[in-house]
Design a protein around this motif. Structure first.
Motif, PDB file in Angstrom:
ATOM      1  N   ALA A  91       0.827  -1.210   0.000  1.00  0.00           N
ATOM      2  CA  ALA A  91       0.000   0.000   0.000  1.00  0.00           C
ATOM      3  C   ALA A  91       0.860   1.258   0.000  1.00  0.00           C
ATOM      4  CB  ALA A  91      -0.935  -0.009   1.203  1.00  0.00           C
ATOM      5  N   GLU A  92       2.025   1.180   0.611  1.00  0.00           N
ATOM      6  CA  GLU A  92       2.932   2.329   0.621  1.00  0.00           C
ATOM      7  C   GLU A  92       3.378   2.696  -0.787  1.00  0.00           C
ATOM      8  OE1 GLU A  92       6.158   1.471   3.225  1.00  0.00           O
ATOM      9  OE2 GLU A  92       4.882   1.250   5.010  1.00  0.00           O
ATOM     10  N   HIS A  93       3.303   1.746  -1.704  1.00  0.00           N
ATOM     11  CA  HIS A  93       3.696   1.980  -3.096  1.00  0.00           C
ATOM     12  C   HIS A  93       2.474   1.998  -4.026  1.00  0.00           C
ATOM     13  CE1 HIS A  93       7.971   1.407  -2.116  1.00  0.00           C
ATOM     14  NE2 HIS A  93       7.550   0.465  -1.294  1.00  0.00           N
ATOM     15  N   HIS A  94       1.277   2.145  -3.422  1.00  0.00           N
ATOM     16  CA  HIS A  94       0.016   2.258  -4.178  1.00  0.00           C
ATOM     17  C   HIS A  94      -0.324   0.975  -4.940  1.00  0.00           C
ATOM     18  CE1 HIS A  94       0.326   6.465  -3.101  1.00  0.00           C
ATOM     19  NE2 HIS A  94       1.508   6.531  -3.691  1.00  0.00           N
ATOM     20  N   TYR A  95       0.017  -0.155  -4.349  1.00  0.00           N
ATOM     21  CA  TYR A  95      -0.366  -1.458  -4.899  1.00  0.00           C
ATOM     22  C   TYR A  95      -1.398  -2.092  -3.985  1.00  0.00           C
ATOM     23  CZ  TYR A  95       3.229  -1.843  -8.530  1.00  0.00           C
ATOM     24  OH  TYR A  95       3.978  -1.667  -9.659  1.00  0.00           O
ATOM     25  N   ALA A 280      -2.352 -15.221  23.179  1.00  0.00           N
ATOM     26  CA  ALA A 280      -2.996 -16.404  23.757  1.00  0.00           C
ATOM     27  C   ALA A 280      -2.085 -17.126  24.742  1.00  0.00           C
ATOM     28  CB  ALA A 280      -3.419 -17.357  22.641  1.00  0.00           C
ATOM     29  N   LEU A 281      -0.780 -17.187  24.426  1.00  0.00           N
ATOM     30  CA  LEU A 281       0.204 -17.882  25.265  1.00  0.00           C
ATOM     31  C   LEU A 281       1.392 -16.964  25.517  1.00  0.00           C
ATOM     32  CD1 LEU A 281       0.181 -21.360  23.467  1.00  0.00           C
ATOM     33  CD2 LEU A 281      -0.807 -20.856  25.712  1.00  0.00           C
ATOM     34  N   PRO A 282       1.210 -15.940  26.346  1.00  0.00           N
ATOM     35  CA  PRO A 282       2.279 -14.952  26.542  1.00  0.00           C
ATOM     36  C   PRO A 282       3.555 -15.529  27.138  1.00  0.00           C
ATOM     37  CG  PRO A 282       0.529 -14.643  28.154  1.00  0.00           C
ATOM     38  CD  PRO A 282       0.016 -15.618  27.148  1.00  0.00           C
ATOM     39  N   GLY A 283       3.461 -16.679  27.810  1.00  0.00           N
ATOM     40  CA  GLY A 283       4.653 -17.258  28.430  1.00  0.00           C
ATOM     41  C   GLY A 283       5.403 -18.229  27.555  1.00  0.00           C
ATOM     42  N   LEU A 284       4.888 -18.529  26.349  1.00  0.00           N
ATOM     43  CA  LEU A 284       5.535 -19.525  25.494  1.00  0.00           C
ATOM     44  C   LEU A 284       6.903 -19.050  25.011  1.00  0.00           C
ATOM     45  CD1 LEU A 284       5.428 -22.182  23.817  1.00  0.00           C
ATOM     46  CD2 LEU A 284       4.381 -20.824  21.985  1.00  0.00           C
ATOM     47  N   ALA A 285       7.924 -19.870  25.259  1.00  0.00           N
ATOM     48  CA  ALA A 285       9.239 -19.591  24.682  1.00  0.00           C
ATOM     49  C   ALA A 285       9.168 -19.848  23.180  1.00  0.00           C
ATOM     50  CB  ALA A 285      10.298 -20.483  25.322  1.00  0.00           C
ATOM     51  N   THR A 286       9.747 -18.966  22.393  1.00  0.00           N
ATOM     52  CA  THR A 286       9.639 -19.119  20.943  1.00  0.00           C
ATOM     53  C   THR A 286      10.714 -18.296  20.241  1.00  0.00           C
ATOM     54  OG1 THR A 286       8.074 -19.014  19.084  1.00  0.00           O
ATOM     55  CG2 THR A 286       8.035 -17.178  20.626  1.00  0.00           C
ATOM     56  N   VAL A 287      10.803 -18.479  18.946  1.00  0.00           N
ATOM     57  CA  VAL A 287      11.623 -17.619  18.085  1.00  0.00           C
ATOM     58  C   VAL A 287      10.663 -16.763  17.282  1.00  0.00           C
ATOM     59  CG1 VAL A 287      13.212 -17.514  16.137  1.00  0.00           C
ATOM     60  CG2 VAL A 287      13.536 -19.254  17.911  1.00  0.00           C
ATOM     61  N   ARG A 288      10.783 -15.464  17.414  1.00  0.00           N
ATOM     62  CA  ARG A 288       9.901 -14.563  16.672  1.00  0.00           C
ATOM     63  C   ARG A 288      10.491 -14.283  15.297  1.00  0.00           C
ATOM     64  NH1 ARG A 288       8.809  -9.500  19.870  1.00  0.00           N
ATOM     65  NH2 ARG A 288      10.866  -8.872  19.122  1.00  0.00           N
ATOM     66  N   GLN A 289       9.744 -14.643  14.271  1.00  0.00           N
ATOM     67  CA  GLN A 289      10.174 -14.331  12.912  1.00  0.00           C
ATOM     68  C   GLN A 289       9.956 -12.837  12.638  1.00  0.00           C
ATOM     69  OE1 GLN A 289       9.972 -16.947   9.605  1.00  0.00           O
ATOM     70  NE2 GLN A 289       8.510 -18.303  10.608  1.00  0.00           N
ATOM     71  N   PRO A 290      10.848 -12.214  11.863  1.00  0.00           N
ATOM     72  CA  PRO A 290      10.717 -10.779  11.575  1.00  0.00           C
ATOM     73  C   PRO A 290       9.693 -10.533  10.468  1.00  0.00           C
ATOM     74  CG  PRO A 290      12.670 -11.628  10.496  1.00  0.00           C
ATOM     75  CD  PRO A 290      12.077 -12.785  11.275  1.00  0.00           C
ATOM     76  N   LEU A 291       8.412 -10.721  10.784  1.00  0.00           N
ATOM     77  CA  LEU A 291       7.360 -10.680   9.774  1.00  0.00           C
ATOM     78  C   LEU A 291       7.356  -9.384   8.971  1.00  0.00           C
ATOM     79  CD1 LEU A 291       4.350 -12.378  11.569  1.00  0.00           C
ATOM     80  CD2 LEU A 291       5.291 -13.013   9.365  1.00  0.00           C
ATOM     81  N   GLY A 292       7.454  -8.264   9.666  1.00  0.00           N
ATOM     82  CA  GLY A 292       7.440  -6.984   8.957  1.00  0.00           C
ATOM     83  C   GLY A 292       8.612  -6.848   8.005  1.00  0.00           C
ATOM     84  N   ASP A 293       9.795  -7.239   8.452  1.00  0.00           N
ATOM     85  CA  ASP A 293      10.987  -7.145   7.605  1.00  0.00           C
ATOM     86  C   ASP A 293      10.917  -8.129   6.440  1.00  0.00           C
ATOM     87  OD1 ASP A 293      12.024  -5.177   9.227  1.00  0.00           O
ATOM     88  OD2 ASP A 293      13.264  -6.538  10.406  1.00  0.00           O
ATOM     89  N   LEU A 294      10.387  -9.328   6.691  1.00  0.00           N
ATOM     90  CA  LEU A 294      10.228 -10.303   5.606  1.00  0.00           C
ATOM     91  C   LEU A 294       9.311  -9.748   4.524  1.00  0.00           C
ATOM     92  CD1 LEU A 294       9.774 -13.603   7.671  1.00  0.00           C
ATOM     93  CD2 LEU A 294      11.733 -13.029   6.240  1.00  0.00           C
ATOM     94  N   ALA A 295       8.175  -9.171   4.955  1.00  0.00           N
ATOM     95  CA  ALA A 295       7.208  -8.632   3.994  1.00  0.00           C
ATOM     96  C   ALA A 295       7.808  -7.467   3.218  1.00  0.00           C
ATOM     97  CB  ALA A 295       5.945  -8.190   4.726  1.00  0.00           C
ATOM     98  N   ARG A 296       8.444  -6.539   3.920  1.00  0.00           N
ATOM     99  CA  ARG A 296       9.005  -5.359   3.239  1.00  0.00           C
ATOM    100  C   ARG A 296      10.117  -5.746   2.272  1.00  0.00           C
ATOM    101  NH1 ARG A 296       7.741  -3.107   8.253  1.00  0.00           N
ATOM    102  NH2 ARG A 296       9.726  -3.765   9.153  1.00  0.00           N
TER     103      ARG A 296
END
Length: 334
Positions: A91-95, A280-296
């Motif tokens: 959307a930032e590029h009018h698509y 839903a599970l705030p205590g779950l240990a996990t690896v957070r993927q960089p979703l915003g950076d992947l998309a951009r």
């Protein structure tokens, strides 16, 4: 003029009292036209609620400003949030985006791929999880994948899965686990999260224990298979690294039903770190993927391909995959 169908360019011309050519010139801002003519056409467009035919624009070599996005299903938190991030970045590029849910079916993915190509979208971002489809090798339009190895010539944007998996596995060992198992969708050389898990266990002389439940398994069957795997190995493992958070949640449920305290008796870590699961599970240990950076990054690479194609230039050679670091979130389950 009252229409019972979608208005056409001819309807606009008739209402405005001008030729089809004149309407086309007004809409495409080509050549000199009086302000009176422009106003008449604008009023006719507004009165009829006329929408330009994007397919027709594409057939005349014009951009549709639409990008097709193929995912397994936006009902899954990771792909829902990924599609949202892609839409915002475009959307930032009018698509705009056209989201296609393959539902894990190769035939449906083929149909959507054909649909997107036939409608002449400007480009495609694919994040579906089917095995390699040969149809992708015949695509002659800008194409980018997210966490999917289709071809060395197709840019693949992904999390640095192997490095992140190493961190997740080391965290289990650092917190006292001695027999961690891996729960994943499929095993093999393309599974870089499995590669990271295996590498760390090899350093410590620990034999790997790997359970597989296919990514596209229906929810009820998925839960049953996970339970069966864990029941069969309950005396051999003391932790699980699940390569997605929903599987990690199923492991936590199994541990609770079997009277195992987490993390004292049994440790669990997941992968993805989506906002929905974190709530839903705030205590779950996990690896957070960089979703915003992947998309951009995917959008940036795709738009560069689109620009080159519009200018008749060859696609630039890109070193693929492009890997972006994940973030380890220790949580309270390790």
């Amino acid at each position: 003029m009252v229409l019972r169908r979608e208005p056409t360019l001819a309807d606009v011309a008739e209402l405005a009292g001008v030729s089809l050519t004149t309407v086309s010139r007004v809409l495409n801002n080509r050549g000199y036209l009086s302000q009176e003519t422009k106003d008449r056409v604008a009023r006719a467009v507004a009165q009829l609620n006329y929408r330009p035919n994007q397919v027709a624009r594409a057939l005349h070599g014009k951009s549709t400003n639409i990008v097709g996005v193929i995912v397994p299903t936006v009902a899954l938190p990771f792909f829902g949030e990924l599609a949202d991030e892609i839409e915002n970045a475009l959307a930032e590029h009018h698509y705009r985006i056209l989201v296609c849910n393959s539902m894990g079916r190769a035939d449906r993915e083929r149909e959507y791929l054909d649909l997107l190509i036939s409608h002449r979208v400007d480009g495609i971002i694919s994040g579906a999880h089917n095995d390699q489809l040969k149809e992708y090798h015949t695509v002659r339009m800008p194409l980018v994948t997210i966490d999917r190895d289709l071809s060395p010539t197709i840019p693949n944007i992904r999390c640095a899965n192997e490095a992140a998996a190493r961190e997740a596995t080391r965290l289990l060992l650092d917190r006292g686990a001695r027999r961690p198992a891996l729960l994943t969708s499929r095993t093999g050389e393309h599974n870089r999260r499995e590669a990271g898990y295996r590498a760390v266990l090899e350093q410590f002389g620990i034999d790997p224990v790997i359970f597989t439940v296919d990514f596209h398994t229906p929810d009820a069957e998925r839960a049953r298979l996970i339970d069966a795997h864990l029941d069969s190995a309950a005396n051999r493992i003391d932790a699980v690294f699940a390569t997605d958070d929903l599987s990690a949640a199923a492991v936590l449920d199994w541990a609770d039903r079997n009277g195992l305290r987490v993390p004292q008796d049994f440790k669990v870590i997941g992968f993805d770190g989506t906002s929905a699961v974190r709530r839903a599970l705030p205590g779950l240990a996990t690896v957070r993927q960089p979703l915003g950076d992947l998309a951009r990054t995917a959008v940036e690479v795709l738009l560069k391909q689109i620009q080159n194609a519009a200018q008749g230039q060859e696609a630039e050679s890109i070193s693929s995959p492009i890997e972006l670091p994940g973030v380890l979130l220790p949580g309270r389950t390790t």
